[in-house]
Write a protein that holds these residues in place. Structure first.
Motif, PDB file in Angstrom:
ATOM      1  N   MET A  20       0.676  -1.401  -0.096  1.00 27.07           N
ATOM      2  CA  MET A  20       0.032   0.229  -0.005  1.00 27.07           C
ATOM      3  C   MET A  20       0.765   1.223   0.030  1.00 27.07           C
ATOM      4  O   MET A  20       0.430   2.265  -0.672  1.00 27.07           O
ATOM      5  CB  MET A  20      -1.011   0.013   1.096  1.00 27.07           C
ATOM      6  CG  MET A  20      -1.760  -1.097   1.014  1.00 27.07           C
ATOM      7  SD  MET A  20      -3.142  -1.238   2.412  1.00 27.07           S
ATOM      8  CE  MET A  20      -4.296   0.145   2.219  1.00 27.07           C
ATOM      9  N   ALA A  24       0.887   4.177  -3.196  1.00 24.86           N
ATOM     10  CA  ALA A  24       0.460   5.625  -3.014  1.00 24.86           C
ATOM     11  C   ALA A  24       1.319   6.626  -3.563  1.00 24.86           C
ATOM     12  O   ALA A  24       1.214   7.809  -3.468  1.00 24.86           O
ATOM     13  CB  ALA A  24       0.177   5.845  -1.362  1.00 24.86           C
ATOM     14  N   CYS A  56      -7.146  -0.808  -2.787  1.00 23.92           N
ATOM     15  CA  CYS A  56      -6.415   0.372  -3.368  1.00 23.92           C
ATOM     16  C   CYS A  56      -6.972   0.785  -5.007  1.00 23.92           C
ATOM     17  O   CYS A  56      -6.389   1.657  -5.451  1.00 23.92           O
ATOM     18  CB  CYS A  56      -5.164   0.037  -3.166  1.00 23.92           C
ATOM     19  SG  CYS A  56      -4.191  -0.138  -1.715  1.00 23.92           S
ATOM     20  N   ARG A  58      -6.446  -1.157  -7.451  1.00 27.42           N
ATOM     21  CA  ARG A  58      -5.554  -1.570  -8.378  1.00 27.42           C
ATOM     22  C   ARG A  58      -5.510  -2.931  -8.850  1.00 27.42           C
ATOM     23  O   ARG A  58      -4.573  -3.452  -8.864  1.00 27.42           O
ATOM     24  CB  ARG A  58      -4.152  -1.211  -7.792  1.00 27.42           C
ATOM     25  CG  ARG A  58      -3.894   0.512  -7.575  1.00 27.42           C
ATOM     26  CD  ARG A  58      -3.906   1.130  -8.783  1.00 27.42           C
ATOM     27  NE  ARG A  58      -3.011   1.018  -9.563  1.00 27.42           N
ATOM     28  CZ  ARG A  58      -1.943   1.369  -9.810  1.00 27.42           C
ATOM     29  NH1 ARG A  58      -1.460   2.209  -8.493  1.00 27.42           N
ATOM     30  NH2 ARG A  58      -0.880   0.834 -10.587  1.00 27.42           N
ATOM     31  N   LYS A 216      -9.216   2.458   3.028  1.00 25.62           N
ATOM     32  CA  LYS A 216      -7.760   1.900   3.358  1.00 25.62           C
ATOM     33  C   LYS A 216      -7.471   1.796   4.967  1.00 25.62           C
ATOM     34  O   LYS A 216      -7.072   0.847   5.191  1.00 25.62           O
ATOM     35  CB  LYS A 216      -6.764   2.779   2.590  1.00 25.62           C
ATOM     36  CG  LYS A 216      -6.687   2.774   1.000  1.00 25.62           C
ATOM     37  CD  LYS A 216      -5.813   3.537   0.404  1.00 25.62           C
ATOM     38  CE  LYS A 216      -6.008   3.631  -1.098  1.00 25.62           C
ATOM     39  NZ  LYS A 216      -4.846   4.420  -1.600  1.00 25.62           N
ATOM     40  N   SER A 316      -0.131   6.249   2.539  1.00 21.75           N
ATOM     41  CA  SER A 316      -0.548   4.792   2.164  1.00 21.75           C
ATOM     42  C   SER A 316      -2.102   4.719   2.299  1.00 21.75           C
ATOM     43  O   SER A 316      -2.559   3.776   1.556  1.00 21.75           O
ATOM     44  CB  SER A 316       0.422   3.775   2.733  1.00 21.75           C
ATOM     45  OG  SER A 316       0.254   3.693   4.122  1.00 21.75           O
TER      46      SER A 316
END
Length: 318
Positions: A20, A24, A56, A58, A216, A316
Motif C-alpha cells: 500500500m 500511494a 487500493c 489496483r 484503506k 498509504s
C-alpha cells in the motif's frame, strides 16, 4: 522518472502495508506481485494480495502464484502473529477470487519481467527467498539486469525472532537465502530484523495513522488488530523490544526502494547465510573481517529517515 518495482511477498500484515505504501507514490509502477509461502500458505498469500489491491483500486496489477514450500526442510508460518490467514483472521466475504491470479507462475514471471526491463527493475523481497532462488537457478543472468534488490530479512547481531539466531524470512528457507545473497551480485539493500526493531515508531503514531477516515485505513485497522494485540501482550508479559513500538518490518525495504535517500547510515559488508549450525541455521553472517574474500558487498541499513517513513505510511492510507 518512473520507478519500476517487482514485489515478492508472503502477504502478511506488514507486506500489505509495504504494498500500500508503494501504490500511494505517484512515480512508482508495480509491474507485478509474486507470491510465496511464508507468513501463511501461498494460496492465502495470493488471496491477501488481491484483497490489498482491491481496497487500493489496483486490481489491474498482475499477481503470480509461486513456490509453496522451502527448497529443503520444514514449512514455517507466522500465524501466531499475522493470523492464520495472514491478514489478522479478518475475512472479507467480498474478497476477489483466485481466478484473478495469472496463469504464469511467479518464478517464470520474475525472469520474464526482469528480462523485458533490463536495468530498470528494483526487486523488493519481503518474504522467504524461494522464488528468487529458483529464478536465478533457471536464469543466472537476471541479477546483472536488476537495478537493485531490496530485502527485508536476516539479522546482524544473531538475534532471532523465529529460531535462536534466525529471522523468519531466512529461517523459513535458509538455502534460498544463501543462494540469493551469494548469486544476486547486483546492488543489494538489507533491512535486517534488529534494524527494524531499532527503527520503531511510537504507538501514538500508529493510532493516528489508523484513525484516518478512509476505506484503506479501516481495512488496515481490521487486519492489523490481531498483530497489535500480540504486540501489546508481548510488551506487558515479556517487555520485548518489538512490543515497545510500531514496527512495519517489510515497509522499511519498500521505503528504501521508493527513495534511496531514505537510508541515512549503512554498512557495506559481504554477507552469507549459515546452513548447518545446530542453533544458527538460517542466521545471516556479516563478514566484518573480510575473511570470505567476496567483492560483492550488501548495503546493510543502520539508520533511516523516520519522518519520511511516517509520511510514506500516512499517505498509504489516504
Amino acid at each position: 522518472m518512473v520507478k519500476k518495482l517487482l514485489v515478492d511477498v508472503d502477504c502478511g500484515v506488514d507486506d500489505a502495508q509495504a504494498i500500500m505504501m508503494a501504490l500511494a507514490v505517484p512515480d512508482v509502477e508495480i509491474l507485478g506481485v509474486t507470491c510465496v509461502h511464508g507468513n501463511t500458505c501461498v494460496e492465502n498469500v495470493c488471496k491477501n494480495v488481491l484483497r490489498v489491491l482491491k481496497v487500493c483500486g489496483r486490481l489491474e496489477i498482475p499477481v503470480y502464484k509461486g513456490v509453496s514450500k522451502p527448497l529443503l526442510g520444514f514449512v514455517l508460518d507466522a500465524g501466531h502473529f499475522h493470523g492464520e490467514d495472514g491478514l489478522g483472521n479478518a475475512p472479507d466475504p467480498d474478497a476477489p477470487g483466485l481466478d484473478l491470479v495469472q496463469k504464469e507462475g511467479a518464478v517464470s514471471a520474475i525472469i520474464r519481467i526482469i528480462n523485458e526491463n533490463p536495468g530498470e527493475v528494483s526487486l523488493v523481497a519481503t518474504a522467504p527467498l524461494t522464488n528468487l532462488a529458483m529464478a536465478v537457478k533457471l536464469d543466472p543472468t537476471i541479477p546483472q539486469k536488476l537495478k537493485g534488490l531490496y530485502i527485508m530479512g536476516g539479522n546482524v547481531d544473531s538475534r532471532g525472532n523465529t529460531t535462536i539466531c534466525g529471522e523468519f524470512n531466512f529461517a523459513a528457507d535458509p538455502e534460498a537465502a544463501y543462494i540469493v545473497l551469494n548469486e544476486y551480485l547486483c546492488p543489494t539493500y538489507i533491512a535486517s530484523w534488529e534494524f527494524t526493531c531499532h527503527s520503531k515508531l511510537p504507538w501514538e503514531f500508529c493510532d493516528d495513522w489508523l484513525a484516518q477516515d478512509t476505506d484503506k485505513a479501516r481495512f488496515m485497522k481490521k487486519i492489523f488488530k490481531h498483530s497489535m494485540d500480540s504486540c501489546y501482550s508481548e510488551r506487558i508479559e515479556k517487555e520485548l523490544v518489538a512490543g515497545q513500538g510500531f514496527i512495519s518490518c517489510d515497509s522499511y525495504a519498500m521505503a528504501a526502494a521508493i527513495d534511496d535517500a531514505f537510508i541515512l547510515e549503512s554498512d557495506y559488508k559481504a554477507v552469507t547465510v549459515e546452513l548447518t549450525g545446530t542453533y544458527s541455521r538460517g542466521m545471516m553472517i556479516v563478514d566484518h573481517l573480510e575473511i570470505l574474500n567476496k567483492t560483492h558487498k550488501a548495503c546493510i541499513m543502520r539508520k533511516v529517515d523516520l519522518e519520511k517513513f511516517k509520511k510514506l505510511l500516512t499517505n498509504s492510507l489516504k
